[in-house]
Design a protein around this motif. Structure first.
Motif, PDB file in Angstrom:
ATOM      1  N   LEU A   1       0.807  -1.218   0.000  1.00  0.00           N
ATOM      2  CA  LEU A   1       0.000   0.000   0.000  1.00  0.00           C
ATOM      3  C   LEU A   1       0.846   1.278   0.000  1.00  0.00           C
ATOM      4  N   GLY A   2       2.170   1.122  -0.091  1.00  0.00           N
ATOM      5  CA  GLY A   2       2.994   2.303  -0.280  1.00  0.00           C
ATOM      6  C   GLY A   2       4.090   2.562   0.720  1.00  0.00           C
ATOM      7  N   ALA A   3       4.160   1.806   1.802  1.00  0.00           N
ATOM      8  CA  ALA A   3       5.230   2.043   2.776  1.00  0.00           C
ATOM      9  C   ALA A   3       6.585   1.798   2.119  1.00  0.00           C
ATOM     10  N   ASP A   4       7.534   2.680   2.387  1.00  0.00           N
ATOM     11  CA  ASP A   4       8.873   2.528   1.830  1.00  0.00           C
ATOM     12  C   ASP A   4       9.675   1.489   2.594  1.00  0.00           C
ATOM     13  N   LEU A   5       9.471   1.419   3.909  1.00  0.00           N
ATOM     14  CA  LEU A   5      10.182   0.477   4.761  1.00  0.00           C
ATOM     15  C   LEU A   5       9.232  -0.019   5.836  1.00  0.00           C
ATOM     16  N   THR A   6       9.464  -1.226   6.322  1.00  0.00           N
ATOM     17  CA  THR A   6       8.708  -1.732   7.470  1.00  0.00           C
ATOM     18  C   THR A   6       9.670  -2.472   8.387  1.00  0.00           C
ATOM     19  N   PHE A   7       9.379  -2.404   9.687  1.00  0.00           N
ATOM     20  CA  PHE A   7      10.212  -3.060  10.678  1.00  0.00           C
ATOM     21  C   PHE A   7       9.349  -3.677  11.767  1.00  0.00           C
ATOM     22  N   SER A   8       9.904  -4.668  12.437  1.00  0.00           N
ATOM     23  CA  SER A   8       9.316  -5.135  13.683  1.00  0.00           C
ATOM     24  C   SER A   8       9.678  -4.123  14.766  1.00  0.00           C
ATOM     25  N   PRO A   9       8.989  -4.115  15.903  1.00  0.00           N
ATOM     26  CA  PRO A   9       9.352  -3.178  16.977  1.00  0.00           C
ATOM     27  C   PRO A   9      10.802  -3.317  17.420  1.00  0.00           C
ATOM     28  N   GLU A  10      11.336  -4.539  17.411  1.00  0.00           N
ATOM     29  CA  GLU A  10      12.708  -4.752  17.836  1.00  0.00           C
ATOM     30  C   GLU A  10      13.721  -4.164  16.845  1.00  0.00           C
ATOM     31  N   GLU A  11      13.343  -4.082  15.591  1.00  0.00           N
ATOM     32  CA  GLU A  11      14.217  -3.541  14.557  1.00  0.00           C
ATOM     33  C   GLU A  11      14.072  -2.039  14.373  1.00  0.00           C
ATOM     34  N   ALA A  12      13.034  -1.452  14.985  1.00  0.00           N
ATOM     35  CA  ALA A  12      12.615  -0.104  14.620  1.00  0.00           C
ATOM     36  C   ALA A  12      13.667   0.959  14.914  1.00  0.00           C
ATOM     37  N   ILE A  13      14.277   0.953  16.100  1.00  0.00           N
ATOM     38  CA  ILE A  13      15.195   2.033  16.455  1.00  0.00           C
ATOM     39  C   ILE A  13      16.365   2.098  15.476  1.00  0.00           C
ATOM     40  N   GLN A  14      17.009   0.975  15.228  1.00  0.00           N
ATOM     41  CA  GLN A  14      18.128   0.975  14.298  1.00  0.00           C
ATOM     42  C   GLN A  14      17.665   1.294  12.884  1.00  0.00           C
ATOM     43  N   GLY A  15      16.547   0.693  12.471  1.00  0.00           N
ATOM     44  CA  GLY A  15      16.056   0.901  11.116  1.00  0.00           C
ATOM     45  C   GLY A  15      15.681   2.341  10.840  1.00  0.00           C
ATOM     46  N   VAL A  16      14.997   2.972  11.789  1.00  0.00           N
ATOM     47  CA  VAL A  16      14.587   4.364  11.603  1.00  0.00           C
ATOM     48  C   VAL A  16      15.808   5.284  11.590  1.00  0.00           C
ATOM     49  N   ARG A  17      16.768   5.029  12.463  1.00  0.00           N
ATOM     50  CA  ARG A  17      17.976   5.855  12.474  1.00  0.00           C
ATOM     51  C   ARG A  17      18.728   5.758  11.155  1.00  0.00           C
ATOM     52  N   GLU A  18      18.854   4.553  10.628  1.00  0.00           N
ATOM     53  CA  GLU A  18      19.556   4.384   9.353  1.00  0.00           C
ATOM     54  C   GLU A  18      18.812   5.072   8.207  1.00  0.00           C
ATOM     55  N   ALA A  19      17.500   5.079   8.282  1.00  0.00           N
ATOM     56  CA  ALA A  19      16.699   5.670   7.208  1.00  0.00           C
ATOM     57  C   ALA A  19      16.622   7.191   7.288  1.00  0.00           C
ATOM     58  N   THR A  20      17.017   7.753   8.433  1.00  0.00           N
ATOM     59  CA  THR A  20      16.888   9.212   8.625  1.00  0.00           C
ATOM     60  C   THR A  20      18.232   9.861   8.961  1.00  0.00           C
ATOM     61  N   GLU A  21      19.322   9.250   8.524  1.00  0.00           N
ATOM     62  CA  GLU A  21      20.667   9.778   8.751  1.00  0.00           C
ATOM     63  C   GLU A  21      20.952  10.006  10.236  1.00  0.00           C
ATOM     64  N   GLY A  22      20.402   9.116  11.051  1.00  0.00           N
ATOM     65  CA  GLY A  22      20.682   9.140  12.472  1.00  0.00           C
ATOM     66  C   GLY A  22      19.833  10.079  13.302  1.00  0.00           C
ATOM     67  N   ARG A  23      18.956  10.862  12.665  1.00  0.00           N
ATOM     68  CA  ARG A  23      18.199  11.889  13.395  1.00  0.00           C
ATOM     69  C   ARG A  23      16.991  11.324  14.132  1.00  0.00           C
ATOM     70  N   GLY A  24      16.316  10.373  13.541  1.00  0.00           N
ATOM     71  CA  GLY A  24      14.993   9.969  13.983  1.00  0.00           C
ATOM     72  C   GLY A  24      13.948  10.579  13.063  1.00  0.00           C
ATOM     73  N   ALA A  25      12.719  10.142  13.205  1.00  0.00           N
ATOM     74  CA  ALA A  25      11.655  10.568  12.294  1.00  0.00           C
ATOM     75  C   ALA A  25      11.174  11.976  12.599  1.00  0.00           C
ATOM     76  N   ASP A  26      10.783  12.694  11.551  1.00  0.00           N
ATOM     77  CA  ASP A  26      10.179  14.013  11.737  1.00  0.00           C
ATOM     78  C   ASP A  26       8.842  13.897  12.472  1.00  0.00           C
ATOM     79  N   LEU A  27       8.091  12.874  12.128  1.00  0.00           N
ATOM     80  CA  LEU A  27       6.765  12.658  12.714  1.00  0.00           C
ATOM     81  C   LEU A  27       6.583  11.176  13.001  1.00  0.00           C
ATOM     82  N   VAL A  28       6.122  10.865  14.201  1.00  0.00           N
ATOM     83  CA  VAL A  28       5.741   9.498  14.548  1.00  0.00           C
ATOM     84  C   VAL A  28       4.249   9.487  14.877  1.00  0.00           C
ATOM     85  N   ILE A  29       3.514   8.608  14.219  1.00  0.00           N
ATOM     86  CA  ILE A  29       2.081   8.471  14.463  1.00  0.00           C
ATOM     87  C   ILE A  29       1.859   7.217  15.300  1.00  0.00           C
TER      88      ILE A  29
END
Length: 337
Positions: A201-229
């Motif tokens: 349905l369009g998600a660019d990436l998906t992670f399990s909760p255990e993978e999320a912190i590392q995955g999100v950091r790698e996808a955002t150049e280490g910053r974290g997400a602009d918005l978390v819903i």
């Protein structure tokens, strides 16, 4: 008329109730299809208190039976906005009709759509386009609430968005974020099949909760997400949102959290100087846009309907949704027959 009546938590009965009569400003609707929401589950279990007996259900479509004013022809196929409002209080006059202290939610404060017929204010009814099938149309009510939430958030092309929870609302948030140009759009859930559906349905990436912190950091150049819903409605998920969002980022609390206490990393909340947004219900303006998004195929609702059951099977449907590792996303009840 036949209705599913809740007499106390987890006690539902099929009963015959008097046919409701519309006033001059109301319509009588024959309900043909209704969706089951997380709010219905929480009312069913007692997590959200109501006055008993109560007919639940606030995601409904149907056919107009009677319009005393003659504005809607009998048989017109419509969707119902279940949030009523007075129109004259401080909040209504400020355009916040969904927050009206005199308003009521069908299925929670007054009897709702798990019945053969319902009476609703004329201004709460919207005509459905022919290309949206009956079994998928109730999801538009859910989409309207997600759309209302997105109006509160600053999402522009290139905004990185993480959606925690890939149930019905989470998957709608994925599609809305993509439609607004967000990148990357990242979905997080324990369910492998929901992660797969989110990517379809369009998600660019998906992670399990255990993978999320590392995955999100790698996808955002280490910053974290602009918005978390947060689209689960739990304290642990809200705590994870604080961990995943960037400094000076935004958290949109969409899930309904009924817990009264829990563990949140408040120091990170403070240290990151976060903006916390909270969304409740939807307004009339959200329905026309939601209907158009589905009509044009910008948002897909049919893939979210995994089960179609009879109105009389409501108890079984609620149990199916509550089961761990359930295969159900949206269950739509068919009222005919």
């Amino acid at each position: 008329m036949r209705a599913m009546v809740l007499h106390k938590p987890q006690l539902l009965a099929v009963e015959e109730l008097p046919l409701p009569q519309p006033s001059s400003s109301e319509l009588l609707i024959r309900v043909t299809h209704s969706g089951i929401c997380g709010t219905d589950q929480k009312i069913y279990t007692g997590a959200i208190p109501v006055q008993y007996p109560r007919v639940m259900g606030h995601e409904m479509i149907g056919r107009v039976v009677e319009d005393p004013a003659g504005n809607f022809a009998p048989g017109t196929r419509v969707i119902v906005d279940p949030v009523t409002f007075c129109g004259s209080c401080f909040h209504c006059l400020a355009g916040r009709t969904h927050l009206c202290p005199n308003g009521r939610l069908l299925g929670r404060d007054i009897d709702g759509g798990f019945a053969e017929f319902v009476v609703v204010p004329r201004r709460n009814v919207y005509v459905l386009p022919d290309n949206v099938p009956d079994h998928a149309a109730p999801v538009i009510q859910v989409l309207s609430t997600c759309l209302h939430a997105h109006r509160l958030a600053s999402i522009f092309p290139g905004t990185s968005v993480v959606i925690l929870g890939l149930g019905v609302t989470g998957l709608l948030h994925v599609q809305l974020a993509k439609a607004r140009g967000a990148y990357p759009v990242i979905g997080v859930t324990r369910s492998a099949w929901k992660r797969k559906l989110a990517r379809e349905l369009g998600a660019d990436l998906t992670f399990s909760p255990e993978e999320a912190i590392q995955g999100v950091r790698e996808a955002t150049e280490g910053r974290g997400a602009d918005l978390v819903i947060e689209s689960v409605g739990s304290i642990p998920t809200l705590a994870q949102a604080v961990e995943l969002v960037r400094i000076a980022g935004h958290i949109l609390v969409f899930g309904t959290i009924t817990a009264r206490e829990g563990s949140i990393p408040f120091y990170h909340w403070y240290f990151k100087e976060l903006t916390i947004l909270n969304a409740r219900a939807a307004k009339g303006e959200d329905y026309s846009v939601a209907i158009d998004l589905v009509r044009r195929g910008v948002v897909q609702v049919e893939p979210l309907v995994t089960h179609r059951m009879k109105l009389s099977e409501l108890s079984a449907a609620l149990d199916l949704l509550a089961a761990s590792e359930s295969s159900a996303l949206k269950i739509v009840l068919e009222h005919n027959g």
